[in-house]
Design a protein around this motif. Sequence first.
Motif, PDB file in Angstrom:
ATOM      1  N   PHE A 270      -2.296  13.762  13.307  1.00 14.39           N
ATOM      2  CA  PHE A 270      -3.199  13.601  12.927  1.00 14.39           C
ATOM      3  C   PHE A 270      -3.696  12.532  12.058  1.00 14.39           C
ATOM      4  CE2 PHE A 270      -7.149  13.987  10.134  1.00 14.39           C
ATOM      5  CZ  PHE A 270      -7.954  14.076  11.115  1.00 14.39           C
ATOM      6  N   ILE A 271      -2.768  11.921  11.377  1.00 12.79           N
ATOM      7  CA  ILE A 271      -2.842  10.390  10.667  1.00 12.79           C
ATOM      8  C   ILE A 271      -2.399   9.461  11.528  1.00 12.79           C
ATOM      9  CG2 ILE A 271      -3.552  11.319   8.724  1.00 12.79           C
ATOM     10  CD1 ILE A 271      -0.733  10.830   8.116  1.00 12.79           C
ATOM     11  N   GLU A 272      -1.587   9.981  12.131  1.00 15.64           N
ATOM     12  CA  GLU A 272      -0.657   9.166  13.246  1.00 15.64           C
ATOM     13  C   GLU A 272      -1.499   8.521  14.453  1.00 15.64           C
ATOM     14  OE1 GLU A 272       3.006   8.510  16.510  1.00 15.64           O
ATOM     15  OE2 GLU A 272       3.732   9.385  14.768  1.00 15.64           O
ATOM     16  N   ALA A 273      -2.661   9.344  14.717  1.00 17.41           N
ATOM     17  CA  ALA A 273      -3.302   9.217  16.246  1.00 17.41           C
ATOM     18  C   ALA A 273      -4.332   8.373  15.707  1.00 17.41           C
ATOM     19  CB  ALA A 273      -3.225  10.611  16.899  1.00 17.41           C
TER      20      ALA A 273
ATOM     21  N   LYS B 149      -3.650   0.932   7.688  1.00 16.69           N
ATOM     22  CA  LYS B 149      -2.500   0.312   7.407  1.00 16.69           C
ATOM     23  C   LYS B 149      -1.232   1.131   7.701  1.00 16.69           C
ATOM     24  CE  LYS B 149      -1.109  -3.540   8.503  1.00 16.69           C
ATOM     25  NZ  LYS B 149      -1.423  -4.451   9.799  1.00 16.69           N
ATOM     26  N   SER B 150      -1.912   2.265   6.787  1.00 15.92           N
ATOM     27  CA  SER B 150      -0.731   3.539   6.522  1.00 15.92           C
ATOM     28  C   SER B 150      -1.869   4.759   5.943  1.00 15.92           C
ATOM     29  CB  SER B 150       0.100   3.313   5.856  1.00 15.92           C
ATOM     30  OG  SER B 150      -0.105   2.812   4.658  1.00 15.92           O
ATOM     31  N   ILE B 151      -1.098   6.485   6.017  1.00 16.61           N
ATOM     32  CA  ILE B 151      -1.901   6.909   5.350  1.00 16.61           C
ATOM     33  C   ILE B 151      -0.520   7.798   5.752  1.00 16.61           C
ATOM     34  CG2 ILE B 151      -3.729   9.275   5.111  1.00 16.61           C
ATOM     35  CD1 ILE B 151      -5.174   7.437   7.409  1.00 16.61           C
ATOM     36  N   LYS B 152      -0.286   8.174   4.703  1.00 17.55           N
ATOM     37  CA  LYS B 152       0.660   9.533   4.093  1.00 17.55           C
ATOM     38  C   LYS B 152       0.408  10.242   3.069  1.00 17.55           C
ATOM     39  CE  LYS B 152       3.878   5.485   2.824  1.00 17.55           C
ATOM     40  NZ  LYS B 152       4.124   4.445   1.644  1.00 17.55           N
TER      41      LYS B 152
ATOM     42  N   LEU C  55      -4.578  19.213   1.353  1.00 18.12           N
ATOM     43  CA  LEU C  55      -3.772  18.256   1.337  1.00 18.12           C
ATOM     44  C   LEU C  55      -3.896  16.855   0.335  1.00 18.12           C
ATOM     45  CD1 LEU C  55      -2.099  18.684   4.732  1.00 18.12           C
ATOM     46  CD2 LEU C  55      -0.657  19.611   2.731  1.00 18.12           C
ATOM     47  N   GLU C  56      -3.024  16.184   0.267  1.00 20.65           N
ATOM     48  CA  GLU C  56      -3.198  14.810  -0.987  1.00 20.65           C
ATOM     49  C   GLU C  56      -3.065  14.003   0.303  1.00 20.65           C
ATOM     50  OE1 GLU C  56      -1.614  12.494  -4.573  1.00 20.65           O
ATOM     51  OE2 GLU C  56      -0.624  13.145  -3.346  1.00 20.65           O
ATOM     52  N   GLN C  57      -3.930  12.871   0.856  1.00 18.12           N
ATOM     53  CA  GLN C  57      -3.755  11.606   1.251  1.00 18.12           C
ATOM     54  C   GLN C  57      -3.869  10.330   0.930  1.00 18.12           C
ATOM     55  OE1 GLN C  57      -6.086  11.602   4.955  1.00 18.12           O
ATOM     56  NE2 GLN C  57      -7.907  11.637   3.579  1.00 18.12           N
ATOM     57  N   ILE C  58      -3.202  10.170   0.621  1.00 15.89           N
ATOM     58  CA  ILE C  58      -2.921   7.910   0.410  1.00 15.89           C
ATOM     59  C   ILE C  58      -3.241   7.437   1.468  1.00 15.89           C
ATOM     60  CG2 ILE C  58      -1.913   6.246  -0.745  1.00 15.89           C
ATOM     61  CD1 ILE C  58      -0.434   9.571  -1.625  1.00 15.89           C
ATOM     62  N   LYS C  59      -4.634   6.607   1.565  1.00 15.80           N
ATOM     63  CA  LYS C  59      -4.754   5.455   2.626  1.00 15.80           C
ATOM     64  C   LYS C  59      -4.411   3.891   2.233  1.00 15.80           C
ATOM     65  CE  LYS C  59      -7.831   8.234   4.641  1.00 15.80           C
ATOM     66  NZ  LYS C  59     -10.098   7.467   5.488  1.00 15.80           N
ATOM     67  N   ASN C  60      -4.002   3.119   3.057  1.00 17.66           N
ATOM     68  CA  ASN C  60      -3.414   1.307   2.424  1.00 17.66           C
ATOM     69  C   ASN C  60      -4.543   0.954   3.149  1.00 17.66           C
ATOM     70  OD1 ASN C  60      -2.702  -0.771   2.111  1.00 17.66           O
ATOM     71  ND2 ASN C  60      -0.538  -0.126   2.265  1.00 17.66           N
ATOM     72  N   THR C  61      -5.468   0.897   3.020  1.00 16.77           N
ATOM     73  CA  THR C  61      -6.501   0.402   4.243  1.00 16.77           C
ATOM     74  C   THR C  61      -6.619  -1.288   3.909  1.00 16.77           C
ATOM     75  OG1 THR C  61      -7.921   1.696   4.091  1.00 16.77           O
ATOM     76  CG2 THR C  61      -8.627   0.368   4.875  1.00 16.77           C
TER      77      THR C  61
ATOM     78  N   ILE D 299      -6.417  -1.660  -0.065  1.00 16.42           N
ATOM     79  CA  ILE D 299      -6.639  -1.084  -0.912  1.00 16.42           C
ATOM     80  C   ILE D 299      -6.260   0.437  -0.989  1.00 16.42           C
ATOM     81  CG2 ILE D 299      -9.423   0.672  -1.288  1.00 16.42           C
ATOM     82  CD1 ILE D 299     -10.793  -1.495   0.183  1.00 16.42           C
ATOM     83  N   ILE D 300      -6.032   0.845  -1.699  1.00 14.86           N
ATOM     84  CA  ILE D 300      -5.114   2.341  -1.811  1.00 14.86           C
ATOM     85  C   ILE D 300      -5.817   2.765  -2.609  1.00 14.86           C
ATOM     86  CG2 ILE D 300      -2.796   3.081  -2.622  1.00 14.86           C
ATOM     87  CD1 ILE D 300      -2.335   1.316  -0.997  1.00 14.86           C
ATOM     88  N   SER D 301      -5.915   4.095  -1.667  1.00 14.71           N
ATOM     89  CA  SER D 301      -7.361   5.434  -1.640  1.00 14.71           C
ATOM     90  C   SER D 301      -6.313   6.522  -2.271  1.00 14.71           C
ATOM     91  CB  SER D 301      -8.498   5.455  -1.403  1.00 14.71           C
ATOM     92  OG  SER D 301      -8.412   4.967  -0.319  1.00 14.71           O
ATOM     93  N   LYS D 302      -6.715   7.871  -2.680  1.00 15.95           N
ATOM     94  CA  LYS D 302      -6.010   8.832  -2.606  1.00 15.95           C
ATOM     95  C   LYS D 302      -7.335   9.681  -2.422  1.00 15.95           C
ATOM     96  CE  LYS D 302      -2.424   9.022  -5.798  1.00 15.95           C
ATOM     97  NZ  LYS D 302      -2.089  10.009  -7.117  1.00 15.95           N
ATOM     98  N   SER D 303      -7.413  10.496  -1.556  1.00 17.87           N
ATOM     99  CA  SER D 303      -8.207  11.913  -1.411  1.00 17.87           C
ATOM    100  C   SER D 303      -7.310  12.587  -0.424  1.00 17.87           C
ATOM    101  CB  SER D 303      -9.116  11.267   0.176  1.00 17.87           C
ATOM    102  OG  SER D 303      -8.534  10.679   1.026  1.00 17.87           O
ATOM    103  N   THR D 304      -8.498  13.591  -0.154  1.00 19.75           N
ATOM    104  CA  THR D 304      -8.294  15.013   0.561  1.00 19.75           C
ATOM    105  C   THR D 304      -8.172  15.075   1.457  1.00 19.75           C
ATOM    106  OG1 THR D 304      -8.986  15.925  -1.939  1.00 19.75           O
ATOM    107  CG2 THR D 304      -8.444  17.297   0.036  1.00 19.75           C
TER     108      THR D 304
END
Length: 182
Positions: A36-39, A89-92, A110-116, A123-128
Motif C-alpha cells: 500500500f505505501i509503496e503504491a 520520499k519514503s514511508i516505513k 501500525l506505526e508509520q514513519i514518513k520522510n517528506t 520532515i520526518i513524522s510518525k503517525s498511525t
Amino acid sequence: MKKLLFLLISLLFISQIVKAQYTQQLTNVREQANNFIEASIKKDYKTVMHYTNIDGFPKGKLIRMTEERVLKILQTADDQMSQQGLEIKSIKIGALLSIIKVGFEFQCTLEQIKNTKMQYGSIISKSTLLAISEDNGRNWKFNDATGRDLNDMRKIIPHLSDKLIFEKVESPKLIKDPIIKK
C-alpha cells in the motif's frame, strides 16, 4: 485419566493452530501495508485503491463514499503536495501497535514513519496506519490516520474498537539540508 490427557493434547494442538494463524495475520498485514505505501509513493492509484478502506474517509453530507470520490481526493491531495514543493520520499512501517478482533473483523494499527522532502530539507513524522480485515486477516484495507487519533477515526468508522492503540501525535522533526558554500 485418558480423557484428561486427550483434552490437554487437544488444547495444546489448538493453541499452536491459533498461534500460527496470528503469525500469518501479522505477516499479511505487514506485507500488504508495504504494498500500500509503496503504491502510494509511486502514485499507482489502481494498487492504492485495491488496498484502501473507502469507509475510512470522512463522508461529510454524503451517505457513503465511492471509489471515484476517494480516488479524486487522493489525486487532489497529491497534486496539492506537488504544487507546494512537497514529495514523500519514503514511508516505513514501524511497530505493530495493536491488533484486535471485533465481531467478524480484525482491526490493526501500525506505526508509520514518513520522510517528506521539502524545499530546504525533510520532515520526518510518525503517525498511525489503520488496517481492517474482514476475512480473518488474509486481506487488509488501510487508512492513513495522520493527524487523527482514535476518537477522530471512530467518528468516521464508528465500529472501531476503543481498545486500538494509536501513535501519540508528535511534532514532525525538520532536517535541514546542509548549506553548500561556493
